[in-house]
Design a protein around this motif. Structure first.
Motif, PDB file in Angstrom:
ATOM      1  N   HIS A 108      40.735  -4.672 -16.959  1.00 20.34           N
ATOM      2  CA  HIS A 108      39.464  -5.131 -17.411  1.00 20.34           C
ATOM      3  C   HIS A 108      39.094  -5.613 -19.336  1.00 20.34           C
ATOM      4  O   HIS A 108      38.671  -6.174 -19.191  1.00 20.34           O
ATOM      5  CB  HIS A 108      39.434  -3.073 -17.856  1.00 20.34           C
ATOM      6  N   GLU A 109      40.431  -5.522 -20.045  1.00 22.02           N
ATOM      7  CA  GLU A 109      40.221  -5.907 -20.990  1.00 22.02           C
ATOM      8  C   GLU A 109      39.985  -7.217 -20.959  1.00 22.02           C
ATOM      9  O   GLU A 109      39.567  -8.230 -22.031  1.00 22.02           O
ATOM     10  CB  GLU A 109      41.287  -5.068 -22.174  1.00 22.02           C
ATOM     11  N   TYR A 110      40.748  -7.941 -20.176  1.00 27.93           N
ATOM     12  CA  TYR A 110      40.626  -9.096 -19.785  1.00 27.93           C
ATOM     13  C   TYR A 110      39.411 -10.236 -19.146  1.00 27.93           C
ATOM     14  O   TYR A 110      38.943 -11.087 -19.763  1.00 27.93           O
ATOM     15  CB  TYR A 110      41.612  -9.993 -18.409  1.00 27.93           C
ATOM     16  N   VAL A 111      38.641  -9.272 -18.719  1.00 26.43           N
ATOM     17  CA  VAL A 111      38.067  -9.749 -17.977  1.00 26.43           C
ATOM     18  C   VAL A 111      36.740  -9.411 -18.926  1.00 26.43           C
ATOM     19  O   VAL A 111      35.702 -10.082 -19.170  1.00 26.43           O
ATOM     20  CB  VAL A 111      37.096  -8.457 -16.910  1.00 26.43           C
ATOM     21  N   GLU A 112      36.658  -7.792 -19.941  1.00 24.88           N
ATOM     22  CA  GLU A 112      35.759  -8.180 -21.092  1.00 24.88           C
ATOM     23  C   GLU A 112      36.236  -9.564 -22.524  1.00 24.88           C
ATOM     24  O   GLU A 112      35.032 -10.235 -22.491  1.00 24.88           O
ATOM     25  CB  GLU A 112      35.271  -6.968 -21.744  1.00 24.88           C
ATOM     26  N   LYS A 113      37.325  -9.454 -22.428  1.00 18.51           N
ATOM     27  CA  LYS A 113      37.431 -11.098 -23.212  1.00 18.51           C
ATOM     28  C   LYS A 113      36.972 -12.197 -23.051  1.00 18.51           C
ATOM     29  O   LYS A 113      36.285 -12.895 -23.409  1.00 18.51           O
ATOM     30  CB  LYS A 113      39.497 -10.611 -23.866  1.00 18.51           C
TER      31      LYS A 113
END
Length: 287
Positions: free
Chosen positions: A232-237
């Protein structure tokens, strides 16, 4: 011609998923099946004898379903006219997952597109109950669209994997196809505490790389103890447009949707994802 199933309960969330789907396939020739299933609040004897069609008593569910489907079709043609698209409506007295299984087999469907929350779903829940059941039982890919997410051009697709098992060629073929549709780069993402892969994982990674060789792709690793949160964090970033997940047992997707509601709050998918069923099974050992 692609055959796409659009389940609807006539909620705003369902309409949002339909709007996303017709835009997603705007350049493809498609036959869309708009499906609404319903059951009465209690079972009458005449239903048990053959359902509402054979019932002598009028059923409001039939009328509501037909009116809702007709309105949905009018709204699609008004807001999203497209010569590439044709539509059929299906109203069924049945459980949603059972009807989807029957329609998929009967019509030879290619993909299901639906919202991630039901009309009354709590906002903090990652997936609505219907979506979870459909993903678990569907034999074709399921494109799940978060509530309120409007279609955007897809430039990058993230494919999370742990390289622990080989890949089904048919499932990889579908993954390659969606990348081709959108002319998108594929990012193969590995979430790991230890960046060192074992011999088997390296072999699977090498085979995957050979399959993806003609495509625009890259392999990346990120550190993270909680796989769903790390993804999720990778997708957002990186502002990823689509998440592609192999729907196989013991993957993070299955761990997520089998968690209790309170545990599943930790991961909110704010972008669409496609769950691709995989038919691969552990080969029999040679004797």
């Amino acid at each position: 011609m692609k055959k796409v199933l659009l389940p609807t309960d006539f909620s705003a969330n369902a309409w949002n998923a339909i709007a996303y789907a017709v835009n997603y396939f705007q350049n493809e020739k498609c036959l869309f099946y708009i499906l609404h299933t319903y059951t009465p609040t209690f079972y009458r004897v005449d239903y048990m004898m053959g359902g509402p069609v054979n019932s002598a008593i009028p059923d409001k569910g039939v009328e509501t379903a037909q009116a809702g489907l007709e309105k949905t079709l009018r709204d699609i043609r008004k807001h999203y006219p497209n010569k590439n698209h044709q539509f059929k409506t299906i109203s069924s007295f049945n459980i949603l997952t059972d009807e989807i299984e029957e329609v998929t087999a009967r019509e030879g469907l290619d993909i299901i597109a639906m919202g991630t929350q039901g009309a009354t779903g709590a906002k903090e829940i990652f997936l609505g109950t219907n979506t979870v059941h459909v993903i678990k039982k569907a034999k074709i890919p399921v494109l799940a669209i978060p509530n309120g997410y409007a279609f955007k051009e897809i430039d990058t697709i993230v494919f999370p994997t742990d390289y622990t098992r080989p890949y089904d060629p048919e499932a990889l073929g579908f993954l390659a196809e969606i990348c081709k549709w959108h002319k998108a780069k594929l990012i193969v993402l590995n979430v790991k505490e230890d960046f060192v892969l074992n011999e088997q994982q390296n072999a699977h990674k090498k085979a995957l790389g050979a399959f993806l060789q003609p495509m625009d792709h890259s392999f990346e690793q990120v550190k993270g103890e909680l796989m769903p949160n790390a993804i999720h964090e990778y997708v957002e970033k990186h502002r990823i447009g689509l998440l592609a997940i192999m729907n196989r047992k013991h993957t993070f997707l299955h761990r997520l949707i089998n968690k209790s509601t309170i545990d599943s709050i930790g991961y909110h998918s704010r972008i669409p994802f496609v769950a691709i069923p995989e038919s691969w099974e552990e080969p029999l050992k040679k004797t």
